[in-house]
Write an enzyme that holds these catalytic residues in place. Sequence first.
Site, PDB file in Angstrom:
ATOM      1  N   GLU A  34      12.158  -3.662   8.364  1.00  0.00           N
ATOM      2  CA  GLU A  34      11.145  -2.634   8.105  1.00  0.00           C
ATOM      3  C   GLU A  34      10.369  -2.366   9.377  1.00  0.00           C
ATOM      4  O   GLU A  34       9.714  -1.338   9.496  1.00  0.00           O
ATOM      5  CB  GLU A  34      10.203  -3.108   6.980  1.00  0.00           C
ATOM      6  CG  GLU A  34       9.248  -2.052   6.443  1.00  0.00           C
ATOM      7  CD  GLU A  34       7.962  -1.901   7.246  1.00  0.00           C
ATOM      8  OE1 GLU A  34       7.318  -0.853   7.137  1.00  0.00           O
ATOM      9  OE2 GLU A  34       7.600  -2.826   7.998  1.00  0.00           O
ATOM     10  N   CYS A  43      11.366  -3.944   2.049  1.00  0.00           N
ATOM     11  CA  CYS A  43      11.799  -5.357   2.032  1.00  0.00           C
ATOM     12  C   CYS A  43      13.170  -5.543   1.384  1.00  0.00           C
ATOM     13  O   CYS A  43      13.693  -6.651   1.351  1.00  0.00           O
ATOM     14  CB  CYS A  43      10.772  -6.198   1.297  1.00  0.00           C
ATOM     15  SG  CYS A  43       9.105  -5.917   1.883  1.00  0.00           S
ATOM     16  N   HIS A  66      11.814 -11.885  -4.034  1.00  0.00           N
ATOM     17  CA  HIS A  66      11.112 -11.417  -2.835  1.00  0.00           C
ATOM     18  C   HIS A  66       9.666 -11.918  -2.931  1.00  0.00           C
ATOM     19  O   HIS A  66       9.031 -11.801  -3.971  1.00  0.00           O
ATOM     20  CB  HIS A  66      11.144  -9.891  -2.759  1.00  0.00           C
ATOM     21  CG  HIS A  66      10.178  -9.356  -1.744  1.00  0.00           C
ATOM     22  ND1 HIS A  66      10.206  -9.770  -0.430  1.00  0.00           N
ATOM     23  CD2 HIS A  66       9.130  -8.492  -1.852  1.00  0.00           C
ATOM     24  CE1 HIS A  66       9.229  -9.162   0.229  1.00  0.00           C
ATOM     25  NE2 HIS A  66       8.554  -8.394  -0.607  1.00  0.00           N
TER      26      HIS A  66
HETATM   27  N1  CAA Z   1     -10.158 -18.978  -6.105  1.00  0.00           N
HETATM   28  C1  CAA Z   1      -8.940 -18.881  -6.701  1.00  0.00           C
HETATM   29  N2  CAA Z   1      -8.333 -17.684  -6.937  1.00  0.00           N
HETATM   30  C2  CAA Z   1      -8.968 -16.565  -6.557  1.00  0.00           C
HETATM   31  C3  CAA Z   1     -10.245 -16.605  -5.932  1.00  0.00           C
HETATM   32  C4  CAA Z   1     -10.836 -17.876  -5.710  1.00  0.00           C
HETATM   33  N3  CAA Z   1     -12.017 -17.989  -5.118  1.00  0.00           N
HETATM   34  N4  CAA Z   1     -10.602 -15.341  -5.661  1.00  0.00           N
HETATM   35  C5  CAA Z   1      -9.622 -14.522  -6.105  1.00  0.00           C
HETATM   36  N5  CAA Z   1      -8.627 -15.281  -6.642  1.00  0.00           N
HETATM   37  C6  CAA Z   1      -7.366 -14.821  -7.216  1.00  0.00           C
HETATM   38  C7  CAA Z   1      -7.493 -13.574  -8.058  1.00  0.00           C
HETATM   39  O1  CAA Z   1      -7.840 -13.890  -9.400  1.00  0.00           O
HETATM   40  C8  CAA Z   1      -6.094 -12.993  -7.941  1.00  0.00           C
HETATM   41  O2  CAA Z   1      -5.214 -13.678  -8.771  1.00  0.00           O
HETATM   42  P1  CAA Z   1      -4.445 -12.895  -9.968  1.00  0.00           P
HETATM   43  O3  CAA Z   1      -3.680 -11.781  -9.291  1.00  0.00           O
HETATM   44  O4  CAA Z   1      -3.541 -13.945 -10.526  1.00  0.00           O
HETATM   45  O5  CAA Z   1      -5.493 -12.401 -10.871  1.00  0.00           O
HETATM   46  C9  CAA Z   1      -5.698 -13.344  -6.505  1.00  0.00           C
HETATM   47  O6  CAA Z   1      -6.569 -14.411  -6.111  1.00  0.00           O
HETATM   48  C10 CAA Z   1      -5.890 -12.200  -5.527  1.00  0.00           C
HETATM   49  O7  CAA Z   1      -7.191 -11.715  -5.670  1.00  0.00           O
HETATM   50  P2  CAA Z   1      -7.482 -10.155  -5.633  1.00  0.00           P
HETATM   51  O8  CAA Z   1      -6.522  -9.430  -6.511  1.00  0.00           O
HETATM   52  O9  CAA Z   1      -8.927  -9.945  -5.865  1.00  0.00           O
HETATM   53  O10 CAA Z   1      -7.140  -9.916  -4.100  1.00  0.00           O
HETATM   54  P3  CAA Z   1      -7.167  -8.608  -3.248  1.00  0.00           P
HETATM   55  O11 CAA Z   1      -7.402  -7.407  -4.079  1.00  0.00           O
HETATM   56  O12 CAA Z   1      -8.062  -8.862  -2.109  1.00  0.00           O
HETATM   57  O13 CAA Z   1      -5.692  -8.545  -2.660  1.00  0.00           O
HETATM   58  C11 CAA Z   1      -3.354  -8.144  -2.861  1.00  0.00           C
HETATM   59  C12 CAA Z   1      -4.512  -9.027  -3.268  1.00  0.00           C
HETATM   60  C13 CAA Z   1      -3.446  -6.818  -3.611  1.00  0.00           C
HETATM   61  C14 CAA Z   1      -2.046  -8.826  -3.221  1.00  0.00           C
HETATM   62  C15 CAA Z   1      -3.399  -7.900  -1.330  1.00  0.00           C
HETATM   63  O14 CAA Z   1      -3.186  -9.094  -0.645  1.00  0.00           O
HETATM   64  C16 CAA Z   1      -2.419  -6.873  -0.832  1.00  0.00           C
HETATM   65  O15 CAA Z   1      -2.678  -5.670  -0.837  1.00  0.00           O
HETATM   66  N6  CAA Z   1      -1.246  -7.336  -0.350  1.00  0.00           N
HETATM   67  C17 CAA Z   1      -0.222  -6.477   0.237  1.00  0.00           C
HETATM   68  C18 CAA Z   1       0.627  -5.799  -0.821  1.00  0.00           C
HETATM   69  C19 CAA Z   1       1.548  -6.751  -1.525  1.00  0.00           C
HETATM   70  O16 CAA Z   1       1.872  -7.820  -1.043  1.00  0.00           O
HETATM   71  N7  CAA Z   1       2.024  -6.328  -2.707  1.00  0.00           N
HETATM   72  C20 CAA Z   1       2.995  -7.090  -3.466  1.00  0.00           C
HETATM   73  C21 CAA Z   1       3.979  -6.205  -4.181  1.00  0.00           C
HETATM   74  S1  CAA Z   1       4.709  -5.032  -3.044  1.00  0.00           S
HETATM   75  C22 CAA Z   1       5.984  -5.894  -2.275  1.00  0.00           C
HETATM   76  O17 CAA Z   1       6.391  -6.921  -2.725  1.00  0.00           O
HETATM   77  C23 CAA Z   1       6.557  -5.319  -1.014  1.00  0.00           C
HETATM   78  C24 CAA Z   1       5.963  -6.036   0.163  1.00  0.00           C
HETATM   79  O18 CAA Z   1       6.498  -7.006   0.644  1.00  0.00           O
HETATM   80  C25 CAA Z   1       4.708  -5.525   0.715  1.00  0.00           C
END
Ligand code: CAA
Length: 391
Positions: free
Chosen positions: A83, A115, A237
């Site tokens: 990518e 990916c 993945h």
């Molecule tokens: N202690 C323990 N857990 C905690 C916590 C704490 N203090 N604070 C938050 N968490 C948990 C949340 O509950 C959440 O868990 P669940 O999903 O099980 O509810 C997890 O930590 C993440 O918290 P948020 O959802 O609040 O986190 P965020 O909004 O800041 O970001 C994300 C999470 C959306 C995955 C972000 O990292 C992101 O945008 N990542 C890139 C996109 C991605 O990886 N997408 C995956 C599918 S797409 C794909 O697979 C293709 C690719 O490779 C990109």
Amino acid sequence: MPEEFAIGIHDLSVATTRYVLTHDTLAAHNGSDVAKYHKGIGQRSMSVPAADEDIVTMAAAAAAPIVARHGVDRIRTIVFATETSVDQAKAAGIHVHSLLGLPSATRVVELKQACYSGTAALQFAIGLVHRDRSQQVLVIASDVSKYELGNPGEATQGAAAVAMLVSADPALVRIEDPSGMFTADIMDFWRPNYRTTALVDGHESISAYLQAVEGAWKDYTDRGGRTLDDFTAFCYHQPFTKMAHKAHRHLLHYCGHDADEDAITRHIGHTTTYNAEVGNSYTASMYVGLAALLDNADDLTDQAIGFLSYGSGSVAEFFAGTVVPGYRSHLRSDMHRDAISGRQDIDYAKYREIHEHSFPVDGGDHPVPRETTGPYRLAGLFGHKRIYEPR
Ligand code: CAA
């Protein structure tokens, strides 16, 4: 019709970067609770490329031990999946072909679909071997995941390359028919040509991934695939390792199974160990998961593994593989563990300097400092040309 014979992964090798940034360091800088990273997304650290490392140097480092073990005579094709391509026209695999000294009578091409394209490369390789069983195909998946500083995706960054030799009578994993496919036109994660960092709708991307798991599994079973109970382990993945937990829980529910944490850990636990340390390696990620499974699980001889490959945008594929008797004597487990444990810890300032670096676009000579401890390096950008060399 060609005669039937087993085709699959004959050798598997993983490489990553010189540097590592821990999530403790990232959390200390941005004020996040580190438990969000360790427990919430299941990540401990991320691989960070040195100034003279990129997808080509990682790919060559992953492929070199395969070429050293098997020679070059039967390799007629290199398929390079990425990518994070370094050129809009030239296939990155041609640099690898040159660094490794492969014969000129070789086909080299690059594939893209976020990916997912590592799996497309594997399937294309199987097709080529099916046509001529004397040939081997070098499949390489290599990526550096990069989001903007402060973006929620930042904590999921990482980098790694996987090289796989695909051949008849494979020593590691036989890949089976059928495959289940799923494609949907969705903007969950993408990177326009003018950007070096990915754009993402994080929560939308998780839903899109889960939708794709369902779609690919449905097509797989419609085409007479195995039942869920046939599988000993599942490789997903892994954009972050908790995503594999979410995906497997979703699949178990979809199939009407209990999705207790013990069952999920039993099915996918080993596959997440390297990815938790390396971070997202896009095309390589699922195969880094396979390496971790083969390296660390108890004997898997004759066991079926389910693979779910997802690439945003989106394309997904579910397929099965069976582990070949004697596979353990062909693994590179120590090399993989050393590559991960041997990375040098960097502080936030160094990470930020690397993250913000970009080459001038003036066509001048821009040599790169010597940093990598790997076997190959990017010497620099000279007259708009990326020049690579053995270290
Ligand atoms: N202690 C323990 N857990 C905690 C916590 C704490 N203090 N604070 C938050 N968490 C948990 C949340 O509950 C959440 O868990 P669940 O999903 O099980 O509810 C997890 O930590 C993440 O918290 P948020 O959802 O609040 O986190 P965020 O909004 O800041 O970001 C994300 C999470 C959306 C995955 C972000 O990292 C992101 O945008 N990542 C890139 C996109 C991605 O990886 N997408 C995956 C599918 S797409 C794909 O697979 C293709 C690719 O490779 C990109």
